[in-house]
Design an enzyme around this catalytic site. Sequence first.
Site, mmCIF file in Angstrom:
data_model
loop_
_atom_site.group_PDB
_atom_site.id
_atom_site.type_symbol
_atom_site.label_atom_id
_atom_site.label_comp_id
_atom_site.label_asym_id
_atom_site.label_seq_id
_atom_site.Cartn_x
_atom_site.Cartn_y
_atom_site.Cartn_z
ATOM 1 N NE ARG A 132 -11.197 -1.316 3.149
ATOM 2 C CZ ARG A 132 -11.770 -1.565 4.323
ATOM 3 N NH1 ARG A 132 -12.886 -2.249 4.375
ATOM 4 N NH2 ARG A 132 -11.218 -1.127 5.439
ATOM 5 C CE LYS B 185 -3.500 2.399 2.882
ATOM 6 N NZ LYS B 185 -4.395 2.322 4.045
ATOM 7 C CE LYS C 17 -7.010 8.210 8.275
ATOM 8 N NZ LYS C 17 -7.710 7.092 8.927
ATOM 9 C CG ASP D 40 -10.315 7.130 6.727
ATOM 10 O OD1 ASP D 40 -9.230 7.142 6.107
ATOM 11 O OD2 ASP D 40 -10.392 7.236 7.973
ATOM 12 C CG ASP E 192 -2.212 4.835 5.041
ATOM 13 O OD1 ASP E 192 -2.080 3.736 5.607
ATOM 14 O OD2 ASP E 192 -3.280 5.234 4.542
ATOM 15 C CG ASP F 141 -5.769 7.639 4.821
ATOM 16 O OD1 ASP F 141 -6.670 8.346 4.314
ATOM 17 O OD2 ASP F 141 -5.985 6.565 5.430
ATOM 18 C CD GLU G 77 -7.021 5.110 2.498
ATOM 19 O OE1 GLU G 77 -8.019 5.216 3.222
ATOM 20 O OE2 GLU G 77 -5.902 4.758 2.917
HETATM 21 N N1 BES Z 1 -4.635 4.063 6.903
HETATM 22 C C1 BES Z 1 -5.781 3.779 7.661
HETATM 23 C C2 BES Z 1 -5.543 2.718 8.745
HETATM 24 C C3 BES Z 1 -4.573 3.087 9.838
HETATM 25 C C4 BES Z 1 -5.030 3.589 11.032
HETATM 26 C C5 BES Z 1 -3.217 2.885 9.676
HETATM 27 C C6 BES Z 1 -4.137 3.920 12.040
HETATM 28 C C7 BES Z 1 -2.319 3.200 10.688
HETATM 29 C C8 BES Z 1 -2.782 3.720 11.883
HETATM 30 C C9 BES Z 1 -6.882 3.281 6.752
HETATM 31 O O1 BES Z 1 -6.906 3.819 5.479
HETATM 32 C C10 BES Z 1 -8.187 3.656 7.382
HETATM 33 O O2 BES Z 1 -8.452 4.812 7.481
HETATM 34 N N2 BES Z 1 -8.973 2.660 7.781
HETATM 35 C C11 BES Z 1 -10.221 2.884 8.406
HETATM 36 C C12 BES Z 1 -11.231 2.006 7.737
HETATM 37 C C13 BES Z 1 -12.648 2.287 8.148
HETATM 38 C C14 BES Z 1 -13.112 3.608 7.580
HETATM 39 C C15 BES Z 1 -13.529 1.175 7.635
HETATM 40 C C16 BES Z 1 -10.076 2.525 9.886
HETATM 41 O O3 BES Z 1 -9.435 1.517 10.181
HETATM 42 O O4 BES Z 1 -10.572 3.266 10.707
HETATM 43 ZN ZN ZN Z 2 -5.127 4.455 4.767
HETATM 44 MN MN MN Z 3 -7.971 5.654 5.399
#
Ligand code: BES
Ligand code: ZN
Ligand code: MN
Length: 501
Positions: A348, A262, A274, A344, A285, A267, A346
Amino acid sequence: MNINVKIGNAEKELTDMLVFYLYEDTKVVDSAFAYCDKMLNNAITELIKKKEFIAKLNKTLILPTYGKIRAKRIMLVGLGAKKDVTPDKVRQASGTTASIARDTGIREIASVIDSISNEWYQAYTEGCLLSLYKFQKYKNIPAEEKKELKSLTLLLSDKKALASTRMAVKHGQIIADAVCFTRDLINTPPQDKAPAVLADTAKKLARELDIQCKVLSKPELQKLGMGGLLGVSQGSNQPPKFIILDYNPNVKNQDTIVLVGKGLTFDSGGICLKPAKDMDQMKCDMSGGAAVMGAIKAISKMNLPQHVVGLIPCTENMPGGSAIKPGDIIKFHSGKTAEVANTDAEGRLILADALAYAEKYKPSAVIDLATLTGSCIIALGTFATGMLGNNEELKKRIRISGEKSWERVWELPLWEEYQEQIKSDIADIKNIGGPYAGAITAACFLSKFTEKYPWAHLDIAGTSWCDKNGAYTQKGATGVGVRLLVQLVQKWTRFPHKNTP
Ligand code: BES
Ligand code: ZN
Ligand code: MN
């Protein structure tokens, strides 16, 4: 830092500091140690007897020698109980040694850690070099405050072990260098690692390694129908890039392993923005992509025989005026469609295109690494990488490599029942799966693009970043994934062709 291996007598070594490693529960019998102790009027054994030095793991003591032996100082470092010592404890002890020596202002040391295996010497080397890593490119540091440990000499007594120890040290150096390269990329501020910059870094790396690198830009991505990567990039002013690193493409009778990383260079969450707190950490990220680059760097320097491909979709996730919106439907390279329920989620979306693209290599195995979900951090914390996949043999190999490299993984279930949660009324699937089991439903999403080959997904959201210093890690990027992947490829044997779910 330079690490030399030589045959030598510790008591005769002219050095700023001589380092001895001690077990908590075992009496030392080493002759050099006994000699130094005697010359210092038994000062060391006295300190141990009085429990002023207890050889617990990472405990240290530095003693001046006042000219009584050739070394200016002696450092004692604890390894803990002998029966419990592992390569990672050696990695920690050497990390503690090197960073304390440096912080004390010492520039050159000699170490005696004899009669251990090659695995230990590799770990020893990794610990030293990783502990000295600092990200200081953006800091003005006055010259007088700069401290550097320039050289470490490993003293061996057995001539027969010299060549193999030097090899183990060399491997340790290659791996540590790759991990530091990965850490640098992740710690770099997002303004200086936009997708195009990361792509240039990959090209430069490929030139240095003499391997192939191709970068796909927007028109090519459009032609390939990569709606996931293009969709996520819409809200940013920075154009997306798809990096392809290809090591050993023409090799015959070897497996092809595809590593997908990734590459979100920042992000923000997009329209589903966020919260501001800790948003700066979202420069990490692209940790998966950075680990893939680092692993390929080490794999190439070790001349491993497999064909290894790195695929890194790169973009920012920003809430610009053209950003994708909740409710939008995007179409991937594979032809499948997904409803964007949350912008968010994103990672996947860009991985789906890369995983579908991986098919064209007819891979024996595909492994993706991604800081994919906060849910994985909640489930496993910061010591275990989450693993999900469709092939038992591949997961087993990764599990073993994780134990060996001490970048451990823990499996989460990818059961059919969870797939229910990502069903959509208006597209093939949707990109979030509700409040529970977020790490699993994210993997469910990816699994729709990996049906044609053995695949494992590693969620490194919890392991790629640390908030405090460790024996060989500093606050910030850990570089997780590099050691694991190199170990996996190093030990790779021909993969059974049939998918064995
Ligand atoms: N990049 C984030 C996940 C992340 C969170 C990485 C904290 C490192 C530290 C990812 O893109 C994300 O935002 N995931 C969301 C998904 C949700 C919206 C279904 C999450 O995990 O909150
Ligand atoms: Zn992310
Ligand atoms: Mn995200």
